[in-house]
Design an enzyme around this catalytic site. Structure first.
Site, PDB file in Angstrom:
ATOM      1  N   LYS A 116       0.847  -1.188   0.000  1.00  0.00           N
ATOM      2  CA  LYS A 116       0.000   0.000   0.000  1.00  0.00           C
ATOM      3  C   LYS A 116       0.885   1.241   0.000  1.00  0.00           C
ATOM      4  O   LYS A 116       1.433   1.635   1.022  1.00  0.00           O
ATOM      5  CB  LYS A 116      -0.929   0.045   1.218  1.00  0.00           C
ATOM      6  N   GLY A 163       6.759   5.287   8.365  1.00  0.00           N
ATOM      7  CA  GLY A 163       5.948   6.499   8.425  1.00  0.00           C
ATOM      8  C   GLY A 163       6.113   7.183   9.764  1.00  0.00           C
ATOM      9  O   GLY A 163       7.132   7.016  10.455  1.00  0.00           O
ATOM     10  N   SER A 164       5.110   7.932  10.146  1.00  0.00           N
ATOM     11  CA  SER A 164       5.199   8.727  11.371  1.00  0.00           C
ATOM     12  C   SER A 164       5.097   7.845  12.606  1.00  0.00           C
ATOM     13  O   SER A 164       4.497   6.768  12.585  1.00  0.00           O
ATOM     14  CB  SER A 164       4.088   9.773  11.401  1.00  0.00           C
ATOM     15  N   THR A 165       5.672   8.333  13.686  1.00  0.00           N
ATOM     16  CA  THR A 165       5.602   7.614  14.956  1.00  0.00           C
ATOM     17  C   THR A 165       4.156   7.512  15.430  1.00  0.00           C
ATOM     18  O   THR A 165       3.739   6.480  15.972  1.00  0.00           O
ATOM     19  CB  THR A 165       6.483   8.309  16.004  1.00  0.00           C
ATOM     20  N   GLU A 166       3.387   8.551  15.203  1.00  0.00           N
ATOM     21  CA  GLU A 166       1.980   8.539  15.627  1.00  0.00           C
ATOM     22  C   GLU A 166       1.212   7.402  14.956  1.00  0.00           C
ATOM     23  O   GLU A 166       0.504   6.635  15.621  1.00  0.00           O
ATOM     24  CB  GLU A 166       1.332   9.883  15.298  1.00  0.00           C
ATOM     25  N   GLY A 175       2.559   4.808  13.530  1.00  0.00           N
ATOM     26  CA  GLY A 175       3.201   3.565  13.934  1.00  0.00           C
ATOM     27  C   GLY A 175       2.630   3.013  15.229  1.00  0.00           C
ATOM     28  O   GLY A 175       2.465   1.792  15.382  1.00  0.00           O
ATOM     29  N   CYS A 190      13.310  10.947   7.324  1.00  0.00           N
ATOM     30  CA  CYS A 190      13.337  10.590   8.738  1.00  0.00           C
ATOM     31  C   CYS A 190      14.754  10.544   9.280  1.00  0.00           C
ATOM     32  O   CYS A 190      14.965  10.617  10.496  1.00  0.00           O
ATOM     33  CB  CYS A 190      12.641   9.247   8.962  1.00  0.00           C
ATOM     34  N   GLU A 247       9.758  16.644  14.973  1.00  0.00           N
ATOM     35  CA  GLU A 247      10.219  16.339  13.627  1.00  0.00           C
ATOM     36  C   GLU A 247       9.576  17.333  12.654  1.00  0.00           C
ATOM     37  O   GLU A 247       8.359  17.308  12.436  1.00  0.00           O
ATOM     38  CB  GLU A 247       9.862  14.906  13.252  1.00  0.00           C
TER      39      GLU A 247
END
Length: 454
Positions: free
Chosen positions: A155, A208-211, A213, A264, A357
């Site tokens: 995806k 991708g983003s930590t959020e 994740g 990143c 970030e």
């Protein structure tokens, strides 16, 4: 939620292509195809699977310029960068073409018989990749997953799906069996979530983003899925007063402004020993102002636009009227999501620019006193993905590199990623490793077999 997705070219804000937007039902179809294809792909002999991957690498190489142009237009990358990234895609498949014949086990001494281990593919793997390095990061997951004998559902990000779709076509033309590689383009809230929740998906690999994740890790726990997460970063570029300051300053812009800072691994915190700040900034200013920002298709361009208007707005929020702007480069004033390379100095370590970030071409220069202070500041973050240490003192370089809590660190350079070495983060930058021989661990299960002889 099916409908049409307009893919925008960041350098012009024009519609580049319109494609069908998938939904959760399309994910179900793709997973079913992958599940059906998996047993036969798993059963392909190691030598034949290796040959398939070599053929795929050759097919990608034959379309190197085509894919680079597509990536440059869809993601706003300078052509030179795009060629390098597609080159890494090709190199990644060539590297993992050697893996099927090297998935080795161990023999273990036991009483009453013989014990040994084998590595087996996990099954159907869901791969969720970001928009900043679309096909490159996809390849980091695709190549080891396929080499290990898994079937995949990829995806891509909705902002940058075009090279993923083209990859699927190339894979089919290169002889990868039907159903082994599947691509679904749709929103994370529908397609990504369904991949994470689907009972027939054995593993999720996400960048991708930590959020996001965090939510993927939580969702995958419902079905005890294996998960690899490569998340955010706020990496430190530590420059000691005894370093080659001119070399460190010349290298710093590429480490922050490459890919318009949408990386990143970006060394977005530049920690400089206090007594060297003035000299370092003197070298840094011409290096920053020399960065050519413009049309990605112009061969002289070194930095392109940001990916979207919303990303530009987010980056701009870190450079308000009170921001300590010390250096600002140039950017076009026309259609496109442009943002000039910017250096803030001095930056308070507690400020947003030092802690969050930014994911854009903004660097925060932070002074430090001594080695202990440098390590403390470098580690004062929830992230731990990459970093650099600049010093002529070899013992100090090794001490500091060992003390900084990060998955990848370089000494007197700003490199982060090589096909043959592991890449991944500490702390909230994620877990698991991609690339190198270690990536195969993430796409296989270890089975222990005992044969009784007594």
């Amino acid at each position: 939620m099916t409908g049409t997705l307009a893919v925008i070219e960041p350098a012009t804000e024009a519609v580049l292509q319109e494609i069908r937007r998938a939904d959760a039902a399309d994910v179900d179809v793709a997973v079913a195809r992958a599940k059906e294809a998996f047993p036969a792909w798993r059963a392909v002999t190691p030598a034949d699977r290796a040959a398939h991957l070599r053929a795929l690498a050759d097919a990608l190489a034959a379309r190197h310029e085509e894919l680079a142009l597509l990536e440059a237009r869809n993601a706003g990358k300078p052509m030179g960068d795009a060629r390098g990234e597609i080159g890494m895609v090709i190199d990644t498949f060539r590297y993992y073409a050697g893996a099927p014949e090297r998935l080795l086990g161990d023999t273990i001494p036991v009483a009453g018989g013989q014990a040994w281990t084998v590595r087996e593919p996990v099954g159907v793997v869901g791969l969720i990749v970001p928009w900043n390095f679309p096909l490159t990061i996809a390849a980091w997951k695709l190549a080891p997953a396929l080499a290990a004998g898994n079937a995949v559902v990829l995806k891509p990000a909705e902002l940058t799906p075009l090279t993923a779709l083209r990859f699927a076509e190339i894979a089919a033309s290169a002889g990868i069996p039907d159903g082994v590689v599947n691509v679904v383009v749709g929103p994370g809230s529908a397609c990504g979530r369904r991949l994470v929740e689907h009972p027939d998906v054995a593993k999720i690999a996400f960048t991708g983003s930590t959020e996001v994740g965090r939510s993927i890790a939580a969702g995958a726990a419902e079905t005890i899925k294996r998960v690899t997460l490569e998340l955010g970063g706020k990496s430190a570029n530590v420059v000691f007063a005894d370093a080659d300051l001119e070399a460190a300053a010349a290298a710093a812009p590429g480490a922050v402004f490459g890919n318009a800072g949408q990386d990143c691994c970006a060394r977005s915190r530049i920690l400089v020993q206090a007594e060297a700040i003035d000299a370092f900034m003197g070298f840094l200013e011409p290096a920053v102002k020399a960065v050519k920002v413009g049309d990605p298709l112009d061969e002289a361009t070194q930095m392109g636009p940001l990916i979207s208007a919303s990303q530009r707005e987010s980056v701009a929020s870190f450079v308000g009227p009170d921001a300590p702007v010390a250096i600002r480069g140039q950017a076009p004033e026309r259609a496109g999501y442009w943002f000039a390379p910017t250096v803030l100095c001095p930056v308070d370590p507690s400020s947003r620019a030092a802690r969050e970030e930014i994911f854009g071409p903004v660097a925060a220069v932070i002074p430090f006193r001594d080695e202990e202070d440098a390590v403390r500041l470098a580690n004062d973050t929830i992230y731990g993905l990459s970093g650099s240490v600049w010093t002529r003192n070899g013992a100090r370089a090794l001490r500091v590199a060992g003390a900084i809590e990060t998955g990848v660190i370089s000494i007197n350079s700003n490199t982060s990623v090589r096909v043959s070495t592991p890449f991944g983060g500490f702390k909230q930058s994620g877990y698991g490793r991609e690339l190198g021989p270690h990536a195969l661990d993430a796409y296989t299960e270890v089975k222990s077999i005992f044969y009784a002889t007594a």
